[in-house]
Design an enzyme around this catalytic site. Structure first.
Site, PDB file in Angstrom:
ATOM      1  N   GLU A   1       0.839  -1.205   0.000  1.00 33.28           N
ATOM      2  CA  GLU A   1       0.000   0.000   0.000  1.00 33.28           C
ATOM      3  C   GLU A   1       0.873   1.254   0.000  1.00 33.28           C
ATOM      4  O   GLU A   1       0.594   2.220  -0.723  1.00 33.28           O
ATOM      5  CB  GLU A   1      -0.901  -0.007   1.232  1.00 33.28           C
ATOM      6  CG  GLU A   1      -1.731   1.252   1.408  1.00 33.28           C
ATOM      7  CD  GLU A   1      -2.164   1.438   2.849  1.00 33.28           C
ATOM      8  OE1 GLU A   1      -2.538   2.574   3.208  1.00 33.28           O
ATOM      9  OE2 GLU A   1      -2.111   0.463   3.632  1.00 33.28           O
TER      10      GLU A   1
ATOM     11  N   ASP B   1       0.766   3.838  -3.216  1.00 32.14           N
ATOM     12  CA  ASP B   1       0.362   5.234  -3.076  1.00 32.14           C
ATOM     13  C   ASP B   1       1.293   6.141  -3.864  1.00 32.14           C
ATOM     14  O   ASP B   1       0.854   7.094  -4.516  1.00 32.14           O
ATOM     15  CB  ASP B   1       0.366   5.611  -1.590  1.00 32.14           C
ATOM     16  CG  ASP B   1       0.017   7.065  -1.355  1.00 32.14           C
ATOM     17  OD1 ASP B   1      -1.117   7.463  -1.651  1.00 32.14           O
ATOM     18  OD2 ASP B   1       0.892   7.813  -0.866  1.00 32.14           O
TER      19      ASP B   1
ATOM     20  N   ASP C   1      -7.035   0.726   0.452  1.00 35.81           N
ATOM     21  CA  ASP C   1      -5.690   0.180   0.692  1.00 35.81           C
ATOM     22  C   ASP C   1      -5.376  -0.937  -0.299  1.00 35.81           C
ATOM     23  O   ASP C   1      -4.254  -1.024  -0.819  1.00 35.81           O
ATOM     24  CB  ASP C   1      -5.589  -0.366   2.118  1.00 35.81           C
ATOM     25  CG  ASP C   1      -5.735   0.713   3.180  1.00 35.81           C
ATOM     26  OD1 ASP C   1      -5.620   1.909   2.833  1.00 35.81           O
ATOM     27  OD2 ASP C   1      -5.965   0.356   4.347  1.00 35.81           O
TER      28      ASP C   1
ATOM     29  N   GLU D   1      -4.457   0.459  -3.761  1.00 34.99           N
ATOM     30  CA  GLU D   1      -3.082   0.961  -3.791  1.00 34.99           C
ATOM     31  C   GLU D   1      -2.076  -0.183  -3.765  1.00 34.99           C
ATOM     32  O   GLU D   1      -1.056  -0.139  -4.464  1.00 34.99           O
ATOM     33  CB  GLU D   1      -2.849   1.911  -2.621  1.00 34.99           C
ATOM     34  CG  GLU D   1      -3.628   3.210  -2.741  1.00 34.99           C
ATOM     35  CD  GLU D   1      -3.390   4.162  -1.585  1.00 34.99           C
ATOM     36  OE1 GLU D   1      -3.661   5.353  -1.758  1.00 34.99           O
ATOM     37  OE2 GLU D   1      -2.933   3.701  -0.513  1.00 34.99           O
TER      38      GLU D   1
END
Length: 240
Positions: free
Chosen positions: A49, A53, A122, A125
């Site tokens: 995650e 991102d 989450d 990502e």
């Protein structure tokens, strides 16, 4: 009851249909779709995650730079913020059917069914990171453009910031500052619920709840602004 969650090659085929990327490393894919709340999980997607991102941010920034060549930074920055926001990632997770593919606590998934949730954001990502590691930046870019580019052309307003607006409203009449405090914290570690108060000299306190301290503080500030008539009920979600 829904269909049994696919695993292995079946999971890879399902994800390939949704993302356009056929995974070579099936363990990486499984990790990307395993939340920290999953029972008996050996690994989870928290590290992925973190990476995803950053990959998402790079691809979206590059996309906006290309799509809006004459737009100043002040115009494309709000679009960027809206596109990489957890709510957008969660919506895309619902759109591509990740609710049926992510391993997570059953109660957590049930509470968020149909409306996404942080666990789904989450996972999106983490999936971006897994595609990047498995197939490179071009593969990750292909997935992001497939779902984020159509959204990039929608009118996007800068999200309202209730904490900033509360501070600005108070500053017009005094030098007081809002004081935020956690009143209680409930729920399991993977799905906490914070209750926060905001106190301003000369006013009754207001309270808000959220899945993080920041979200609860924003909810408390919103409640204060609504109570004092600064915001109308519909204003919190205005985005036109």
């Amino acid at each position: 009851m829904g269909l049994k969650r696919p695993t292995g090659e079946g999971l890879a085929r399902t994800v390939a249909a949704a993302t356009g990327h056929a995974f070579h490393d099936l363990r990486l894919l499984e990790t990307a779709l395993t939340h920290s709340s999953a029972v008996k999980a050996v690994s989870n997607n928290e590290r992925l995650e973190f990476l995803g991102d950053r990959v998402l941010g790079l691809v979206v920034a590059e996309m906006l730079f290309r799509l809006f060549p004459d737009a100043p930074e002040g115009e494309i920055a709000p679009r960027f913020n809206a596109l990489v926001d957890a709510r957008t990632c969660s919506e895309i997770g619902v759109e591509i059917g990740l609710e049926d593919l992510v391993r997570a606590d059953a109660a957590l998934k049930a509470r968020s069914r149909g409306s996404g949730g942080n666990y789904l954001a989450d996972a999106v990502e983490a999936l971006i990171a897994a595609i990047y590691l498995d197939g490179g930046l071009d593969a990750a870019r292909g997935f992001v453009l497939r779902y984020w580019e159509p959204r990039s052309r929608m009118a996007v307003a800068k999200p309202r910031n209730p904490k900033s607006e509360l501070q600005e409203w108070i500053a017009k009449t005094s030098d007081a500052r809002p004081q935020y405090a956690i009143e209680k914290r409930e729920g399991p570690d993977h799905q906490p619920v914070f209750t926060v108060s905001v106190k301003v000299k000369g006013f009754d306190p207001s309270f808000g709840e959220g899945g993080s301290r920041r979200a609860a503080e924003e909810a408390a500030a919103t409640a204060f602004l609504r109570r004092e008539g600064v915001w109308a009920e519909q204003e919190e979600g205005d985005s036109a």
